[in-house]
Design a protein around this motif. Sequence first.
Motif, PDB file in Angstrom:
ATOM      1  N   ARG A 111       0.709  -1.200  -0.122  1.00 61.47           N
ATOM      2  CA  ARG A 111       0.200   0.007  -0.077  1.00 61.47           C
ATOM      3  C   ARG A 111       0.844   1.239   0.082  1.00 61.47           C
ATOM      4  NH1 ARG A 111      -3.816  -3.477   2.645  1.00 61.47           N
ATOM      5  NH2 ARG A 111      -2.446  -3.298   4.896  1.00 61.47           N
ATOM      6  N   LYS A 112       1.999   1.319   0.175  1.00 63.51           N
ATOM      7  CA  LYS A 112       2.936   2.334   0.334  1.00 63.51           C
ATOM      8  C   LYS A 112       3.629   2.607  -0.977  1.00 63.51           C
ATOM      9  CE  LYS A 112       2.901   3.220   4.844  1.00 63.51           C
ATOM     10  NZ  LYS A 112       2.040   2.326   5.417  1.00 63.51           N
ATOM     11  N   ILE A 113       3.555   1.668  -1.931  1.00 62.80           N
ATOM     12  CA  ILE A 113       4.205   2.111  -3.151  1.00 62.80           C
ATOM     13  C   ILE A 113       3.073   1.945  -4.283  1.00 62.80           C
ATOM     14  CG2 ILE A 113       6.355   1.331  -2.602  1.00 62.80           C
ATOM     15  CD1 ILE A 113       5.840  -1.453  -3.791  1.00 62.80           C
ATOM     16  N   MET A 114       3.320   2.526  -5.570  1.00 64.49           N
ATOM     17  CA  MET A 114       2.452   2.184  -6.864  1.00 64.49           C
ATOM     18  C   MET A 114       3.264   1.803  -7.966  1.00 64.49           C
ATOM     19  SD  MET A 114      -0.716   3.289  -7.683  1.00 64.49           S
ATOM     20  CE  MET A 114      -1.543   3.370  -9.025  1.00 64.49           C
ATOM     21  N   PRO A 115       2.656   0.662  -8.440  1.00 62.18           N
ATOM     22  CA  PRO A 115       3.377   0.303  -9.819  1.00 62.18           C
ATOM     23  C   PRO A 115       3.095   1.192 -11.001  1.00 62.18           C
ATOM     24  CG  PRO A 115       1.360  -0.935  -9.110  1.00 62.18           C
ATOM     25  CD  PRO A 115       1.685  -0.049  -8.118  1.00 62.18           C
ATOM     26  N   VAL A 116       4.095   1.810 -11.580  1.00 59.88           N
ATOM     27  CA  VAL A 116       4.089   2.789 -12.640  1.00 59.88           C
ATOM     28  C   VAL A 116       4.597   1.959 -13.719  1.00 59.88           C
ATOM     29  CG1 VAL A 116       4.747   5.026 -13.402  1.00 59.88           C
ATOM     30  CG2 VAL A 116       3.929   4.638 -11.076  1.00 59.88           C
ATOM     31  N   GLY A 117       3.937   2.203 -14.979  1.00 61.64           N
ATOM     32  CA  GLY A 117       4.457   1.528 -16.181  1.00 61.64           C
ATOM     33  C   GLY A 117       5.407   2.488 -16.785  1.00 61.64           C
ATOM     34  N   THR A 118       6.572   2.156 -17.359  1.00 64.24           N
ATOM     35  CA  THR A 118       7.517   2.996 -18.242  1.00 64.24           C
ATOM     36  C   THR A 118       7.806   2.272 -19.337  1.00 64.24           C
ATOM     37  OG1 THR A 118       9.255   4.576 -18.180  1.00 64.24           O
ATOM     38  CG2 THR A 118       9.393   2.500 -16.826  1.00 64.24           C
ATOM     39  N   TYR A 119       8.360   2.930 -20.472  1.00 65.07           N
ATOM     40  CA  TYR A 119       8.401   2.009 -21.787  1.00 65.07           C
ATOM     41  C   TYR A 119       9.733   2.552 -22.341  1.00 65.07           C
ATOM     42  CZ  TYR A 119       3.926   0.794 -20.140  1.00 65.07           C
ATOM     43  OH  TYR A 119       2.636   0.755 -19.397  1.00 65.07           O
ATOM     44  N   VAL A 120      10.155   1.798 -23.296  1.00 67.78           N
ATOM     45  CA  VAL A 120      11.614   1.807 -23.793  1.00 67.78           C
ATOM     46  C   VAL A 120      11.441   1.500 -25.232  1.00 67.78           C
ATOM     47  CG1 VAL A 120      14.115   1.971 -23.545  1.00 67.78           C
ATOM     48  CG2 VAL A 120      12.671   1.766 -21.551  1.00 67.78           C
ATOM     49  N   ILE A 121      12.331   2.202 -26.155  1.00 65.36           N
ATOM     50  CA  ILE A 121      12.450   1.487 -27.549  1.00 65.36           C
ATOM     51  C   ILE A 121      14.034   1.652 -27.744  1.00 65.36           C
ATOM     52  CG2 ILE A 121      10.423   2.079 -28.490  1.00 65.36           C
ATOM     53  CD1 ILE A 121      11.721   4.653 -29.803  1.00 65.36           C
ATOM     54  N   ALA A 122      14.371   0.936 -28.569  1.00 65.46           N
ATOM     55  CA  ALA A 122      15.890   1.104 -29.397  1.00 65.46           C
ATOM     56  C   ALA A 122      15.636   1.162 -30.921  1.00 65.46           C
ATOM     57  CB  ALA A 122      16.837  -0.165 -28.533  1.00 65.46           C
ATOM     58  N   THR A 123      16.622   2.084 -31.341  1.00 72.30           N
ATOM     59  CA  THR A 123      16.266   2.188 -32.753  1.00 72.30           C
ATOM     60  C   THR A 123      17.388   1.184 -33.276  1.00 72.30           C
ATOM     61  OG1 THR A 123      18.367   3.810 -32.825  1.00 72.30           O
ATOM     62  CG2 THR A 123      16.221   4.582 -32.529  1.00 72.30           C
ATOM     63  N   GLU A 124      17.278   1.000 -34.641  1.00 73.07           N
ATOM     64  CA  GLU A 124      18.389   0.449 -35.428  1.00 73.07           C
ATOM     65  C   GLU A 124      19.734   1.049 -35.120  1.00 73.07           C
ATOM     66  OE1 GLU A 124      17.708   0.290 -39.437  1.00 73.07           O
ATOM     67  OE2 GLU A 124      16.991   2.514 -39.495  1.00 73.07           O
ATOM     68  N   PRO A 125      20.557   0.413 -35.257  1.00 68.28           N
ATOM     69  CA  PRO A 125      22.078   1.106 -35.309  1.00 68.28           C
ATOM     70  C   PRO A 125      22.134   2.055 -36.390  1.00 68.28           C
ATOM     71  CG  PRO A 125      22.447  -1.322 -35.228  1.00 68.28           C
ATOM     72  CD  PRO A 125      20.823  -1.513 -35.666  1.00 68.28           C
ATOM     73  N   LEU A 126      22.833   3.260 -35.846  1.00 67.80           N
ATOM     74  CA  LEU A 126      23.296   4.153 -36.587  1.00 67.80           C
ATOM     75  C   LEU A 126      24.414   4.185 -37.369  1.00 67.80           C
ATOM     76  CD1 LEU A 126      21.473   7.171 -34.845  1.00 67.80           C
ATOM     77  CD2 LEU A 126      20.248   5.587 -36.451  1.00 67.80           C
ATOM     78  N   ASP A 127      24.979   4.891 -38.272  1.00 71.15           N
ATOM     79  CA  ASP A 127      26.390   5.176 -38.791  1.00 71.15           C
ATOM     80  C   ASP A 127      26.908   5.987 -37.477  1.00 71.15           C
ATOM     81  OD1 ASP A 127      28.399   5.741 -40.881  1.00 71.15           O
ATOM     82  OD2 ASP A 127      28.178   7.681 -39.785  1.00 71.15           O
ATOM     83  N   PRO A 128      28.185   5.261 -37.112  1.00 71.38           N
ATOM     84  CA  PRO A 128      28.978   5.746 -36.004  1.00 71.38           C
ATOM     85  C   PRO A 128      28.921   7.440 -35.945  1.00 71.38           C
ATOM     86  CG  PRO A 128      29.881   3.916 -36.577  1.00 71.38           C
ATOM     87  CD  PRO A 128      28.903   4.095 -37.726  1.00 71.38           C
ATOM     88  N   VAL A 129      29.384   8.041 -37.056  1.00 69.17           N
ATOM     89  CA  VAL A 129      29.377   9.392 -37.278  1.00 69.17           C
ATOM     90  C   VAL A 129      28.047   9.897 -36.838  1.00 69.17           C
ATOM     91  CG1 VAL A 129      29.924  11.358 -38.542  1.00 69.17           C
ATOM     92  CG2 VAL A 129      31.298   9.161 -38.750  1.00 69.17           C
ATOM     93  N   ARG A 130      26.991   9.427 -37.168  1.00 67.20           N
ATOM     94  CA  ARG A 130      25.648  10.025 -37.291  1.00 67.20           C
ATOM     95  C   ARG A 130      25.267   9.910 -35.687  1.00 67.20           C
ATOM     96  NH1 ARG A 130      19.970   8.318 -40.266  1.00 67.20           N
ATOM     97  NH2 ARG A 130      18.987  10.032 -39.807  1.00 67.20           N
ATOM     98  N   SER A 131      25.433   8.803 -35.115  1.00 63.73           N
ATOM     99  CA  SER A 131      25.191   8.627 -33.861  1.00 63.73           C
ATOM    100  C   SER A 131      26.043   9.464 -32.803  1.00 63.73           C
ATOM    101  CB  SER A 131      25.594   6.933 -33.388  1.00 63.73           C
ATOM    102  OG  SER A 131      25.207   7.039 -31.890  1.00 63.73           O
ATOM    103  N   ALA A 132      27.117   9.669 -33.019  1.00 69.24           N
ATOM    104  CA  ALA A 132      27.982  10.488 -32.187  1.00 69.24           C
ATOM    105  C   ALA A 132      27.611  11.818 -32.167  1.00 69.24           C
ATOM    106  CB  ALA A 132      29.494  10.349 -32.554  1.00 69.24           C
ATOM    107  N   ALA A 133      27.173  12.324 -33.420  1.00 71.40           N
ATOM    108  CA  ALA A 133      26.626  13.863 -33.557  1.00 71.40           C
ATOM    109  C   ALA A 133      25.332  13.973 -32.686  1.00 71.40           C
ATOM    110  CB  ALA A 133      26.417  14.183 -35.102  1.00 71.40           C
ATOM    111  N   LEU A 134      24.642  13.095 -32.592  1.00 67.05           N
ATOM    112  CA  LEU A 134      23.429  13.330 -31.911  1.00 67.05           C
ATOM    113  C   LEU A 134      23.539  13.652 -30.466  1.00 67.05           C
ATOM    114  CD1 LEU A 134      20.892  10.447 -33.027  1.00 67.05           C
ATOM    115  CD2 LEU A 134      20.745  12.823 -33.623  1.00 67.05           C
TER     116      LEU A 134
END
Length: 430
Positions: free
Chosen positions: A254-277
Amino acid sequence: MLRFSNQSHAASYYAATVNDMTRHAPLGGTLEVDVCVIGAGLTGISTGLNLAERGYCVAVLEASKVGWAASGRNGGQVIGGYACGMDTFARYMPAEDVTRLWAMGLEALEIVRERVTKHQIDCDLRFGYLHAANKPRDIAALRRWRDDAQQRFGYDKFRYIERDMMADYVQSSRYLGGLFDPDSGHLHPLNYTLGLARAACEAGVQIFEDTCVTRIRDKNGMHLIETAKGLVRARFVVLAGNTWLGTLAPDLSRKIMPVGTYVIATEPLDPVRSAALMPAQAAICDSRYALDYFRPTPDHRVLWGGKVSYSTLAPANLGEAMRRDMLKTFPQLADVKVDYAWGGLVDITMNRAPNFGRIAPTIYFAQGFSGHGLNITGLAGKLIAEAIGTQAERFDLFGKIRHRNFPGGRLLRTPVLALAMTWAKMRDLI
């Protein structure tokens, strides 16, 4: 210990890139130990490891698999301190105790660093965390927190990042500034949890998977922990099931509440493009109540989290819904596909402060990490081990915090809190 495929974990980027397939047989028969820990997530494994290092005989019982729940599914952000502000603690204790809790928050980060180094855990640990400001009011709040941390606690590592320097951290026009913490960071949570479990086993901890505890009763000064096919006799019990304790400890639930949280992972990017983000390769979280959080991965993906839900119902077409949110920050990723989408439950308390304590003199619990579980669970395990070892002063400091039950009872608290989240999301838009 057994070894087989990882299909038992939720289908996620983490499960697909896991580097330890160790499995543990279910409990069968009767076992006697000093301490029985219920739950093999980060809280339970950390507690078992700390106790074993002190010479205790420990069994950890897990209804599913090690790291199956939030410990192995979360966003991977290791954020220093607590989900609540330090003023929350100040309501219940003098300033010197608040300062001790602040120091323990920093200690929790060091525990992660030490465990990864000592046990050579391959979990992609990186340091650097940016709290990004969405609104002008958030800029003021982050600057106040930087100044408060230095004046009250002598912590001078926070750096406020002005808007014209934000491109060094994130390539997005969405944020007005941010607060950078070099001591926080991010990692692969499932590999971290499994690495800790390996270390615990090497220290002598016995882990039993697929072993659901059905009842705890006392007899002749011992706790009897019953499962479908076995029984554990123990002098001490540690409840580390968080949102999954259920009827085993209804007062705690009763002291805690279950909360849903969600995650995605993209496809791999070109390393240079990824580093720039994200040039600093830091974990990033925004300042809204219904926040987004994101980070790069070593194989050049964007790992994006959010869609926090008090209803615990996953959004329809989860991957696409999360992708649309990601494009609000990174419209330049419109051509990028999503490879993985998953979710799970985390536990929060009403005041977002951790809830540590005892339900009996020799039955301990730790729950309510409210999104800071990757580091505070390590602290919890250390403090419980200290307390069982007769030095309970630091553990009992958390007992000064009063925790209220969530309103609405078992049937109504979810819709009540869902309405509160709706209001919070409306406020984010103002």
